[in-house]
Design a protein around this motif. Structure first.
Motif, PDB file in Angstrom:
ATOM      1  N   ALA A  24       0.606  -2.975  -5.148  1.00 29.10           N
ATOM      2  CA  ALA A  24       0.047  -1.806  -6.206  1.00 29.10           C
ATOM      3  C   ALA A  24      -0.766  -0.987  -5.060  1.00 29.10           C
ATOM      4  O   ALA A  24      -0.876   0.116  -5.077  1.00 29.10           O
ATOM      5  CB  ALA A  24      -0.657  -2.199  -7.469  1.00 29.10           C
ATOM      6  N   VAL A  25      -1.789  -1.902  -4.361  1.00 32.62           N
ATOM      7  CA  VAL A  25      -2.552  -1.413  -3.520  1.00 32.62           C
ATOM      8  C   VAL A  25      -1.969  -0.466  -2.435  1.00 32.62           C
ATOM      9  O   VAL A  25      -2.309   0.804  -2.017  1.00 32.62           O
ATOM     10  CB  VAL A  25      -3.485  -2.039  -2.730  1.00 32.62           C
ATOM     11  N   SER A  26      -0.928  -0.841  -1.821  1.00 33.33           N
ATOM     12  CA  SER A  26      -0.040  -0.209  -0.849  1.00 33.33           C
ATOM     13  C   SER A  26       0.609   1.078  -1.437  1.00 33.33           C
ATOM     14  O   SER A  26       0.613   1.963  -0.702  1.00 33.33           O
ATOM     15  CB  SER A  26       0.999  -1.090  -0.275  1.00 33.33           C
ATOM     16  N   PHE A  27       0.997   0.899  -2.605  1.00 32.50           N
ATOM     17  CA  PHE A  27       1.647   2.220  -3.189  1.00 32.50           C
ATOM     18  C   PHE A  27       0.437   3.308  -3.513  1.00 32.50           C
ATOM     19  O   PHE A  27       0.628   4.433  -3.118  1.00 32.50           O
ATOM     20  CB  PHE A  27       2.093   1.878  -4.686  1.00 32.50           C
ATOM     21  N   LEU A  28      -0.855   2.977  -3.959  1.00 35.77           N
ATOM     22  CA  LEU A  28      -1.668   3.962  -4.100  1.00 35.77           C
ATOM     23  C   LEU A  28      -2.161   4.309  -2.557  1.00 35.77           C
ATOM     24  O   LEU A  28      -2.384   5.716  -2.285  1.00 35.77           O
ATOM     25  CB  LEU A  28      -2.957   3.333  -4.491  1.00 35.77           C
TER      26      LEU A  28
ATOM     27  N   MET B 106       6.618  -2.414 -13.650  1.00 30.42           N
ATOM     28  CA  MET B 106       5.219  -2.160 -13.328  1.00 30.42           C
ATOM     29  C   MET B 106       5.306  -2.113 -11.870  1.00 30.42           C
ATOM     30  O   MET B 106       4.173  -1.725 -11.264  1.00 30.42           O
ATOM     31  CB  MET B 106       4.417  -3.518 -13.580  1.00 30.42           C
ATOM     32  N   SER B 107       6.388  -2.312 -10.972  1.00 27.58           N
ATOM     33  CA  SER B 107       6.402  -2.156  -9.692  1.00 27.58           C
ATOM     34  C   SER B 107       6.462  -0.840  -9.181  1.00 27.58           C
ATOM     35  O   SER B 107       6.337  -0.380  -8.206  1.00 27.58           O
ATOM     36  CB  SER B 107       7.426  -3.170  -8.987  1.00 27.58           C
ATOM     37  N   VAL B 108       7.197   0.127 -10.227  1.00 26.15           N
ATOM     38  CA  VAL B 108       7.365   1.485  -9.685  1.00 26.15           C
ATOM     39  C   VAL B 108       6.120   2.550 -10.207  1.00 26.15           C
ATOM     40  O   VAL B 108       6.409   3.663  -9.768  1.00 26.15           O
ATOM     41  CB  VAL B 108       8.751   1.990 -10.055  1.00 26.15           C
TER      42      VAL B 108
END
Length: 114
Positions: free
Chosen positions: A20-24, A79-81
């Motif tokens: 989640a952090v890497s997505f942000l 939740m992963s996307v």
């Protein structure tokens, strides 16, 4: 819950927050790429891609071991996307893991549900 199932849930829980952090951070890098000369998208994209692949592999393993209903498995995949979705998945997995530990201790001590 056996040890392999608990390990599968723990792996999924431990990768969900970094994913989640890497997505942000990837979203932030995309904005910075378009507004400044800063271009970290290739590096951050690779890091996020690896974490996403790990999340999906661990999700499949957990789904196989826990035997979640389709609705629960789909929720964890969704939740992963979704940006910040990994934080919600991690919280729910931690709660499930804590409940499983409590149930295992109750079984070990001979406490039976009334």
């Amino acid at each position: 819950m056996d040890l392999k199932t608990a390990s599968a849930l723990r792996r999924l829980r431990l990768v969900s927050a970094p994913e989640a952090v890497s997505f942000l951070v990837l979203l932030l890098c995309s904005v910075l790429k378009r507004t400044t000369d800063f271009d970290a998208v290739p590096v951050m994209g690779m890091i996020h891609g690896l974490l996403f692949i790990l999340y999906v592999l661990f999700w499949l393993d957990a789904w196989n071991r826990v035997r979640w209903p389709l609705k629960t498995a789909a929720w964890f995949f969704l939740m992963s996307v979704i940006p910040t979705g990994g934080f919600f998945a991690e919280r729910r997995l931690r709660r499930s893991q804590d409940d499983a530990v409590i149930a295992a201790r109750a079984r070990r001590e001979g406490v039976v549900n009334a």
